[in-house]
Design a protein around this motif. Structure first.
Motif, short mmCIF file in Angstrom:
data_model
loop_
_atom_site.label_atom_id
_atom_site.label_comp_id
_atom_site.label_asym_id
_atom_site.label_seq_id
_atom_site.Cartn_x
_atom_site.Cartn_y
_atom_site.Cartn_z
N ARG A 53 -17.65 29.35 -12.94
CA ARG A 53 -17.64 30.03 -11.65
C ARG A 53 -16.21 29.11 -11.02
NH1 ARG A 53 -19.05 27.68 -6.64
NH2 ARG A 53 -18.82 29.24 -5.09
N VAL A 57 -16.43 25.57 -15.81
CA VAL A 57 -17.91 25.91 -16.26
C VAL A 57 -18.91 25.35 -15.48
CG1 VAL A 57 -19.32 25.45 -18.50
CG2 VAL A 57 -16.97 25.31 -18.67
N GLU A 58 -19.92 26.03 -15.32
CA GLU A 58 -20.93 25.76 -14.61
C GLU A 58 -22.41 25.25 -15.28
OE1 GLU A 58 -22.87 28.67 -11.55
OE2 GLU A 58 -22.04 27.26 -9.99
N ASP A 161 -19.53 34.41 -7.69
CA ASP A 161 -20.75 33.84 -7.93
C ASP A 161 -20.42 33.55 -9.47
OD1 ASP A 161 -22.84 32.73 -6.81
OD2 ASP A 161 -24.21 34.39 -6.36
N GLU B 73 -20.12 19.54 -11.20
CA GLU B 73 -20.86 20.76 -11.05
C GLU B 73 -21.31 21.50 -12.26
OE1 GLU B 73 -18.95 23.61 -8.40
OE2 GLU B 73 -18.04 22.00 -7.31
N LYS B 74 -21.23 20.88 -13.55
CA LYS B 74 -21.45 21.56 -14.79
C LYS B 74 -22.79 20.94 -15.32
CE LYS B 74 -17.44 20.64 -17.12
NZ LYS B 74 -16.42 20.04 -18.35
N THR B 75 -23.60 21.82 -15.64
CA THR B 75 -24.88 21.42 -16.36
C THR B 75 -25.01 21.83 -17.65
OG1 THR B 75 -25.98 21.85 -14.20
CG2 THR B 75 -27.22 21.73 -16.13
#
Lengths: 452, 481
Positions: A53, A57-58, A161, B73-75
């Motif tokens: 996003r 990388v999220e 999103d 914010e990365k998982t």
């Protein structure tokens, strides 16, 4: 697929071989406990799902799912149990539990396995497995590329999103005490992108996706991005309309849902419970006389292909609807016994429906409609399969003289499915290949639309 | 730490808490900001009666662990359907792969989260003998059938989940929970002159099956009350006419119609959507987002409720969170990730369907406080509109705020009086706009019977809703009339 097997495929095949043994052992163990019959299914799937996003990388998620389900019959009583732990002890514990449960359930004359002569002892390889690209870096690159292509193009796209790539491969094994054990591997991958646009104070979201078993059939990230932009931007400035009765087109993205309600209504479970608006409709007109629906479970690489159903019954091509007339219900062996009929190999659902259509593309369908609504989204659960009453939230476009005028939202559409199915005027040639029910956009004579 | 959880999840796998601490140490290095390990086992059973016989029973056990590592914010996330040192090592390696390896960091001293127990750790599956489970199904079937000759089909289902969870995290969290959850449902088909209609009712919560045979506040055993309610609804629907179409005043009943709040408000106030700016409520803290008088709460601390949690799935004690106070937006629901990124505190809303799913901000029990009007007064104030006391479910687009929910029992209101039943119709509105249209709030706050399931990103979790009778001045009603 050609020649050499990949390592991925070899590993899956080894696991599938072990799974077959586990299934056969579970059935043998059930028999040793005194079961009169038993059936067992084991599915496993492995893969990954990656979201990016706003260029980062999220999540990187590694999936590994599996479960064994056993059904034990003691005479006409049955019990079921499932376990995700496939160690022999855990499987035996599950079989024992299913056997115990069968001591407490009632004698049900309709219970039991499907008939032995219906088993798919000799089933075809339908080519449902392709090596999926499960490299996280590939997934990261493709999601970033997709989203990037979507974020740069249109100033009205103000947020995202994210884009998702997922790839999964696995197998399904089914066996029963008729001595049938079948197994096949399958895979699928998808790429999707969700965008947020804004006009004035109002935000809208929409998405696009591509899905295929064969990775070479996936759309390119740029194409998915372009479709997501188009879908999102075209919703901006949506308004409600006055309450009216008008012709309606279900865009191909939502059109399969209408036939999905037909599936629910002619499924054995709804019929024997007398909970269908199409009770006693066999060999009667349920759709317009120009409409045919053909089912082919054996399309090589097909999204809803399967060589046997969830009871091991050989699947076969069927004309579900011919000239608008319903030729067959969709039955499991249980529903078939309740209805005094024969199973149709639909335990677990339908297999590749192809709905007939005319020569109109979507634009021609809109011209044919003249003035009315083109629906691109339906919302909520307002579908009553018992009565056919249909009332759902919707969004789409107002069409006048065959031309799209403006986006519409915050409306409902309502009617009764018995009439809705009969009043299909035309079906477009814009078939959606991403669904087990392959249909183009559907033009309906008239629905009640509630708005302002 | 609950000794039974430790025995169930660790000892049985020949593991000790030290193994989890070592696992955390392995995860917590380089640029990783946070990591957690979640162990879960769940036992599930269900029994179904149909055609006046108990047709099927099923049982399943799931056990596994999930490991998550977060950098910014990365998982990274991996799981295994097996609790063992080997599974822990493999999943840890995969999860921390999102970040470059680096120096080891110091894992916080593990401290057990202190939280009030909201439910007893009794196993509902074993608290009753199988014969008792069969008996209640049969009793409800007989009861429903003898109420009215038009009842032609009765389906009753009874199910229970018994879950143990243990979570440890690099921030020093150590939490355990034992979660029972039971559910009983009755669905009937009524038939008259060729017309067929369904009715269904049920309930449940975090206790054992005893709840169902105990008497409700009206002095009636609950299982019989469910059967009667299902029959009543089916018979009402047999008489229902076409619903009207268009914009009109809508009166929502108390209790389960609180699904309005879940869709129109709740989802839009989940932290992830607001951090990402994708919610229609994003950036509106402090603003008037609902009519004055509307106070909406998400509360995971209610005793024995279906949506309640002693601790959430990140080990945070659940809370009583005021979301909207007198119409003003005052808070979001947060998990740890989104709370940290937004500079807020976790609110005990970090939930996951299972070890095989990532936690995210989710609702628990969401309800609106009562006002001053009687329900009679509210109905009497409507000239032409509908009254809807029961709903099937709903859906929301959190970005545009558009939401729908479908009535399963509804009536026409004409000149202040309920006149006749109408077919279930879908209602559509825009969350913030509809909440501004709430003009009367009843004094009859009720919570639902304990049947809610909420879906988000493919994950289902049990939730509760509640509200008093409410009047919304204008909503679009999706009938055909």
């Amino acid at each position: 697929m050609s020649g050499q097997q990949s390592e991925q495929q070899q590993l899956l095949e080894q696991d599938m071989h072990k799974a077959k043994q586990a299934v056969e052992e579970a059935i043998a163990f059930a028999k040793s406990l005194g079961a009169s019959a038993a059936e067992c299914a084991l599915s496993q799937s492995r893969g990954l799902s990656v979201d990016s996003r706003l260029g980062e990388v999220e999540t990187v998620e590694f999936n590994q799912d599996g479960s064994l389900g056993i059904t034990v019959y003691r005479g006409q009583s049955k019990g079921a149990a499932a376990t995700a732990d496939l160690n022999p002890d855990a499987v035996r514990a599950a079989v024992t539990k299913a056997n115990d449960i069968a001591r407490y359930t009632s004698q049900d004359p309709a219970a039991g396995l499907a008939d032995a002569q219906l088993m798919a002892y000799d089933y075809p390889d339908l080519g449902l497995y392709f090596d999926a690209n499960m490299d996280p870096q590939h997934a990261i690159d493709i999601t970033k590329a997709c989203e990037q292509a979507a974020l740069d193009k249109d100033p009205r796209i103000i947020n995202s999103d994210g884009a998702n790539y997922s790839a999964h491969a696995g197998f399904r094994v089914y066996g029963n005490s008729h001595g049938f054990t079948g197994a096949y591997m399958s895979s699928r991958q998808s790429l999707s992108c969700v965008l947020i646009g804004k006009q004035g104070d109002v935000m809208e979201r929409d998405y696009a996706y591509t899905l295929a078993r064969d990775p070479s059939q996936l759309k390119r990230p740029e194409e998915v991005a372009a479709e997501a932009i188009e879908a999102t931007v075209s919703r901006l400035g949506a308004r409600s309309i006055d309450t009216c009765k008008v012709p309606v087109i279900f865009h191909r993205d939502v059109a399969h849902g209408l036939f999905g309600h037909l599936v629910a209504a002619i499924s054995g479970g709804s019929l024997y419970r007398k909970s269908s608006f199409l009770l006693d409709s066999l060999h009667t007109q349920v759709l317009p006389s120009w409409l045919n629906i053909h089912e082919d479970p054996h399309i090589v690489g097909g999204l809803a292909s399967s060589p046997f159903d969830h009871e091991g019954v050989r699947t076969q091509a069927r004309d579900i609807v011919t000239a608008g007339e319903l030729n067959t219900y969709l039955l499991t062996s249980y529903a078939a016994r309740k209805l005094d009929m024969q199973t149709t190999g639909h335990a677990g659902g339908i297999h590749n429906w192809r709905v007939s259509h005319g020569d109109d593309d979507l634009a021609a369908l809109c011209r044919r409609m003249g003035t009315g609504l083109l629906l691109t989204e339906v919302m909520g659960q307002g579908v009553n399969i018992v009565t056919g009453d249909y009332s759902r939230g919707a969004a789409g476009f107002w069409v006048e003289n065959g031309e799209l005028q403006y986006p519409v939202s915050e409306i409902t559409i309502a009617g009764n499915l018995t009439q809705m199915l009969r009043s299909i005027v035309a079906i477009g040639n814009d078939i959606d290949p991403r669904h087990g029910i392959q249909t183009g956009s559907i033009l309906l004579e008239q629905l009640s639309v509630a708005g302002n | 730490m609950h000794p039974e959880v430790s025995e169930h999840l660790l000892s049985r796998a020949d593991m000790r808490l030290e193994d989890l601490e070592a696992g955390l140490a392995q995860l917590y290095q380089g640029s990783i900001d946070y990591a957690d390990i979640y162990l879960q086992s769940s036992h599930h059973e269900s029994w179904v009666l149909e055609d006046s016989i108990v047709k099927s029973g099923s049982f399943s056990i799931d056990r596994g662990l999930g490991v998550r590592a977060i950098e910014g914010e990365k998982t990274g996330f991996a799981y295994a359907d097996d609790i063992s040192i080997q599974a822990l090592n493999q999943t840890s390696k995969a999860a921390r792969g999102i970040a470059a390896a680096g120096q080891n960091k110091q894992v916080g001293q593990l401290n057990t989260t202190s939280a009030r127990l909201l439910y007893l750790p009794d196993n509902p599956l074993s608290a009753w003998k199988e014969a008792q489970k069969i008996d209640i199904l049969n009793a409800m079937d007989r009861h429903a059938r003898k109420l009215d000759p038009r009842i032609s089909e009765v389906t009753v289902s009874l199910s229970a989940v018994y879950e143990h969870i243990l979570v440890v995290a690099t921030d020093g969290t150590l939490a355990t929970d034992i979660r029972p959850l039971v559910r009983l449902n009755c669905s009937v088909l009524a038939q008259q002159n060729g017309r067929r209609e369904r009715g269904s009712a049920g309930g449940g919560g975090r206790f054992t099956y005893d709840y169902f045979t105990q008497k409700n506040e009206r002095g009636q055993p609950r299982h019989f009350a469910f059967a009667e309610e299902a029959v009543r609804q089916a018979l009402v629907n047999l008489e229902a006419d076409e619903a009207p179409a268009g914009k009109m005043p809508v009166v929502l009943g108390a209790g389960w119609p609180g699904v309005l709040l879940h869709e129109a408000v709740g989802h839009g106030l989940e932290g992830d959507f607001n951090r990402k700016g994708s919610s229609a409520y994003a950036g509106k803290i402090g603003q008037q987002v609902a009519a004055k008088g509307c106070t909406i709460i998400d509360d995971g601390t209610l005793d024995n409720r279906r949506g309640s949690l002693t601790v959430d799935d990140e080990g945070t004690a659940s809370q009583h969170n005021v979301l909207i106070e007198d119409g003003k937006l005052v808070g979001y629901m947060q998990d740890k990730l989104n709370a940290r990124l937004m500079g807020m505190a976790p609110t005990g809303n970090g939930r996951r369907e299972s070890f095989a799913h990532l936690p995210m901000p989710r609702m628990t029990n969401t309800y609106m406080l009562g006002g001053e009007h009687s329900s009679e007064e509210i109905i009497a104030s409507v000239k032409h509109g509908i009254y809807a006391p029961h709903f099937a479910g709903g859906q929301v687009d959190i970005t545009s705020g558009k939401f729908v929910f479908s009535a399963s029992e509804a009536y026409l209101i004409e000149n202040g009086k309920i006149t006749r039943p109408i077919k279930g119709a879908t209602l559509i509105g825009n969350g913030p706009a509809s909440m501004q249209q709430v003009s009367m709030i009843g004094n009859d706050l009720a919570l639902d019977e304990g049947v809610g399931v909420c879906g988000k990103d493919g994950q289902s979790v049990p939730v509760g809703v509640g509200q008093p009778t409410l009047k919304i001045d204008a909503m679009t009603v999706g009938g055909t009339g």
